[in-house]
Structure formats: structure tokens, C-alpha cells
Design an enzyme around this catalytic site. Structure first.
Site, short mmCIF file in Angstrom:
data_model
loop_
_atom_site.label_atom_id
_atom_site.label_comp_id
_atom_site.label_asym_id
_atom_site.label_seq_id
_atom_site.Cartn_x
_atom_site.Cartn_y
_atom_site.Cartn_z
N HIS A 59 0.85 -1.19 0.00
CA HIS A 59 0.00 0.00 0.00
C HIS A 59 0.89 1.24 0.00
CE1 HIS A 59 0.51 -1.06 4.35
NE2 HIS A 59 0.99 0.17 4.32
C1 T46 Z 1 3.08 0.42 6.87
C2 T46 Z 1 3.74 -0.85 7.24
C3 T46 Z 1 5.21 -0.71 7.45
C4 T46 Z 1 -4.37 -0.27 13.34
O1 T46 Z 1 -5.50 -0.44 13.83
N1 T46 Z 1 -3.55 0.71 13.81
C5 T46 Z 1 -2.30 0.92 13.31
O2 T46 Z 1 -1.59 1.85 13.78
C6 T46 Z 1 -1.82 0.07 12.25
C7 T46 Z 1 -0.43 0.28 11.66
C8 T46 Z 1 -2.65 -0.91 11.79
N2 T46 Z 1 -3.90 -1.08 12.34
C9 T46 Z 1 -4.73 -2.18 11.84
C10 T46 Z 1 -5.18 -2.06 10.40
C11 T46 Z 1 -5.33 -3.51 9.96
O3 T46 Z 1 -6.61 -3.97 10.33
O4 T46 Z 1 -3.96 -3.39 11.90
C12 T46 Z 1 -4.29 -4.24 10.82
C13 T46 Z 1 -3.04 -4.63 10.04
O5 T46 Z 1 -2.54 -3.46 9.34
P1 T46 Z 1 -1.83 -3.56 7.91
O6 T46 Z 1 -2.38 -4.68 7.14
O7 T46 Z 1 -1.87 -2.19 7.29
O8 T46 Z 1 -0.32 -3.91 8.36
P2 T46 Z 1 1.00 -3.89 7.46
O9 T46 Z 1 2.08 -4.50 8.27
O10 T46 Z 1 0.76 -4.44 6.10
O11 T46 Z 1 1.33 -2.32 7.27
C14 T46 Z 1 1.74 -1.57 8.39
C15 T46 Z 1 1.13 -0.17 8.34
O12 T46 Z 1 -0.28 -0.28 8.25
C16 T46 Z 1 1.64 0.60 7.16
O13 T46 Z 1 1.32 1.97 7.34
O14 T46 Z 1 3.68 1.26 6.21
O15 T46 Z 1 3.16 -1.48 8.40
#
Ligand code: T46
Length: 142
Positions: A59
Site C-alpha cells: 500500500h
Molecule cells: C506500513 C507498514 C510498514 C491499526 O489499527 N492501527 C495501526 O496503527 C496500524 C499500523 C494498523 N492497524 C490495523 C489495520 C489492519 O486492520 O492493523 C491491521 C493490520 O494493518 P496492515 O495490514 O496495514 O499492516 P501492514 O504490516 O501491512 O502495514 C503496516 C502499516 O499499516 C503501514 O502503514 O507502512 O506497516
């Protein structure tokens, strides 16, 4: 950190070196918002217990700036600014990767026990995410 780039980074990401104070008790590193990172730190989150075959990211963010660190172990971040791509290996807790807004990122090759810490410029906001690569390219290429 090993960094390899195809086509140059165009300023989309850069390495941030943090200070380290070492003595016989070990190493201490610190980070201050608007000093070592170019924004006020609004949020800190970390990834751990990550399976070695896991792929994260996939993303971009409309406004969010972040600095990503490997506090332990290592992993790879693949960067796409819509014009050029680059690959960055994080493995040193004193070195972070600053990712500016409108940068696509993918993370993989996590080592066993890797811990990824992220300093973010804003609180979590799902509407700030661009999760479709075609939408990302359309946004950056305007
Ligand atoms: C990024 C990379 C390095 C929250 O509720 N609060 C938060 O602060 C974050 C980061 C995530 N979430 C929730 C949103 C999703 O339901 O946690 C779940 C997993 O998030 P995501 O699939 O976006 O995780 P990554 O590891 O793919 O991405 C994260 C960050 O979202 C993103 O900004 O740059 O780590």
C-alpha cells in the site's frame, strides 16, 4: 543497511542514522521528533512474531510519513515511487528508512524473530491508505 536501486530513488526514501551511546553496559540509541526524524511523532507501532514467509505492506499513504527500523533481525522493504523502484534491507537498529507520502511499499524476507518498529507522523487513519497499485499509479502520475 544494504540498498539497491533501479532508476534512482528520486528522493522518495532516505536512510536516517540515529545516535548511539555505547559503554560497557551496552548500546543506547534515541530518537527525537523534528530532530532525528523530520516530523512530530504521533504514533509508534511494531511488528513481531512475523512468520518468515510473511508479506506485509502492499500500500501507499496519501499524507503519512514514516520511519521504519529493524530493532532486531532483518527484513526487506521494496519501494515504488511510481517512477522508480528500490530495495532496502534493514538490519541495524541505528538506521531507519524514511518513507515519504505517496510511496508504495512491500515488506518480506523477515528473519526469525525480527522486530520492526515504525515511527509515524499521524494517528492511524484507514482513509489515508491507497491499497490498490493501479490507484496508486494514477494518483502519483496525476
Ligand atoms: C506500513 C507498514 C510498514 C491499526 O489499527 N492501527 C495501526 O496503527 C496500524 C499500523 C494498523 N492497524 C490495523 C489495520 C489492519 O486492520 O492493523 C491491521 C493490520 O494493518 P496492515 O495490514 O496495514 O499492516 P501492514 O504490516 O501491512 O502495514 C503496516 C502499516 O499499516 C503501514 O502503514 O507502512 O506497516
Amino acid at each position: 543497511m544494504n540498498t539497491s536501486e533501479q532508476g534512482g530513488s528520486r528522493g522518495s526514501v532516505r536512510i536516517i542514522d540515529l545516535p548511539v551511546i555505547s559503554d560497557r553496559r551496552g548500546d543506547l540509541t534515541f530518537v527525537e521528533g523534528r530532530n532525528h526524524v523530520p516530523f512530530d511523532i504521533a504514533r509508534v507501532y511494531y511488528l513481531y512474531n512475523v512468520p518468515v514467509d510473511s508479506e506485509r505492506g502492499g500500500h501507499a499513504h496519501r499524507q503519512l510519513q514514516q520511519v521504519v527500523f529493524a530493532l532486531s533481525g532483518s527484513f526487506c522493504i521494496r519501494i515504488d515511487d511510481g517512477h522508480a523502484t528500490s530495495e532496502h534491507w534493514l538490519r541495524d537498529p541505528r538506521k531507519g528508512l524514511l518513507i515519504n507520502r505517496l510511496i508504495w511499499r512491500e515488506m518480506d524476507s523477515f528473519s526469525q524473530g525480527a522486530v520492526c518498529m515504525v515511527l509515524a507522523s499521524h494517528a492511524y487513519d484507514e482513509s489515508d491508505y491507497i491499497r490498490d497499485h493501479a490507484d496508486f499509479l494514477a494518483t502519483v502520475r496525476g
